[in-house]
Design a protein around this motif. Sequence first.
Motif, short mmCIF file in Angstrom:
data_model
loop_
_atom_site.label_atom_id
_atom_site.label_comp_id
_atom_site.label_asym_id
_atom_site.label_seq_id
_atom_site.Cartn_x
_atom_site.Cartn_y
_atom_site.Cartn_z
N PRO A 196 -58.33 3.07 -35.43
CA PRO A 196 -56.97 3.18 -34.88
C PRO A 196 -56.47 1.85 -34.33
CG PRO A 196 -58.58 4.13 -33.36
CD PRO A 196 -59.34 3.80 -34.63
N VAL A 197 -55.19 1.60 -34.55
CA VAL A 197 -54.52 0.39 -34.06
C VAL A 197 -53.15 0.79 -33.52
CG1 VAL A 197 -53.51 -1.84 -34.66
CG2 VAL A 197 -55.71 -1.18 -35.63
N TYR A 198 -52.80 0.28 -32.34
CA TYR A 198 -51.48 0.55 -31.75
C TYR A 198 -50.72 -0.77 -31.68
CZ TYR A 198 -47.91 2.38 -28.56
OH TYR A 198 -46.73 2.77 -28.00
N PRO A 199 -49.60 -0.93 -32.42
CA PRO A 199 -48.85 -2.19 -32.39
C PRO A 199 -48.06 -2.34 -31.09
CG PRO A 199 -47.74 -0.58 -33.79
CD PRO A 199 -49.03 0.06 -33.36
N ILE A 200 -48.15 -3.51 -30.51
CA ILE A 200 -47.43 -3.82 -29.27
C ILE A 200 -46.37 -4.90 -29.54
CG2 ILE A 200 -47.64 -4.72 -26.92
CD1 ILE A 200 -50.55 -3.63 -26.95
N ILE A 201 -46.80 -6.01 -30.09
CA ILE A 201 -45.90 -7.09 -30.49
C ILE A 201 -46.17 -7.40 -31.95
CG2 ILE A 201 -45.25 -9.52 -30.15
CD1 ILE A 201 -46.08 -9.23 -27.23
N THR A 202 -45.14 -7.38 -32.78
CA THR A 202 -45.29 -7.67 -34.20
C THR A 202 -44.16 -8.61 -34.63
OG1 THR A 202 -43.94 -5.78 -34.90
CG2 THR A 202 -46.28 -5.37 -34.57
N ASN A 203 -44.16 -8.94 -35.91
CA ASN A 203 -43.02 -9.67 -36.49
C ASN A 203 -42.75 -11.00 -35.77
OD1 ASN A 203 -41.35 -9.52 -38.70
ND2 ASN A 203 -40.23 -7.72 -37.97
N MET A 204 -43.85 -11.64 -35.35
CA MET A 204 -43.75 -12.97 -34.73
C MET A 204 -42.88 -12.97 -33.47
SD MET A 204 -43.64 -15.29 -38.18
CE MET A 204 -42.81 -14.00 -39.11
N GLY A 205 -43.28 -12.14 -32.49
CA GLY A 205 -42.64 -12.18 -31.18
C GLY A 205 -41.77 -11.01 -30.82
N CYS A 206 -41.76 -9.93 -31.60
CA CYS A 206 -40.92 -8.77 -31.33
C CYS A 206 -41.74 -7.71 -30.57
CB CYS A 206 -40.37 -8.16 -32.61
SG CYS A 206 -39.39 -9.32 -33.62
#
Length: 322
Positions: A196-206
């Motif tokens: 499992p992975v939970y995205p916090i910041i993606t897309n180079m700074g979003c």
Amino acid sequence: MKAYFWHSAVLLGMAVATIVAQEDLNVDCGLDSVTLRWRAAQSQMDPSLLRLGGCYPGRVSAGEAMFQVELSDCNFRRMVTGDTLMYMNELTYTSAPKAQLKSFSHPVVCSYERPADWAPRIFDPVLFHTYGQGDLVFRMGLMKDDFSGPHLSREYPLGSFIHISAAVEQMVHQPLLLLLEECVATTTPELQSEGPVYPIITNMGCLVASKTSNSKFEPRQETSEIHLSLQAFKFAVGEEVYIHCNLLAWDPSGLDTSKKACHYVKEHGWELLDDPYHSTLCGCCDSSCKSRRKRGNDSGEHGLTQNAVLIGPLTITDNSPA
């Protein structure tokens, strides 16, 4: 704050509407405060709409606004370069949508001689994770609610805030702006292709977590630090959680769609932390932000990336009735 020797006060001009050039602006930098006085030459201007960082004018009269504030207030950012200590902010004016006078902003900088005994704040390395890269040292850790020091507990109830601070200590280097490129939460101290992975910041700074919660970047106090208030999310509740991040230290004047810090403001949209007037750089956060450089540890004349910075473990708990 120690009494710094007054060196100079600099008001940097910007390419704004020509009407701005007709205004009268005076900035007086004191030892630990600044007084700013604005006199409007245009009768249609409302001085009460002026803001210095996050502060309202202390006094408003016909065609004039005055601010008297401490350098520790109003979201002043501190930067050290060579023998100079600078405090930076922006004077902004936001007009009504159909007003004749357009919105504008002026950078305001107070510059002082750097005291010989001044050194950047360094947190306890036992409680902070430290990573060296060339002449830069990156630090990242969990903080108290007011970011005054490390947070000793590792348990966070669902919906509470996880306060994260990242900093870069500059040995001998150009002034740099610290950014969080990517952050994800996992249940293991190593990033794995499965699990499992939970995205916090993606897309180079979003900060994608801000679209579904009250998570946000906090106003900067120093360009070499970035503070994140992350609302505890429903992920691996009761288990050990690790947060993995890529940090980027970059030239403050070189922000673009691949080097930015953006969070989502309800009923407003994506906003750029370091200059809301240029929030168009965040327009790609809902699609795909293009990078102008290769991935991986990358250094050059404009900055440097430190990959795979880790904090944790922490535990998210759910105390709501079953």
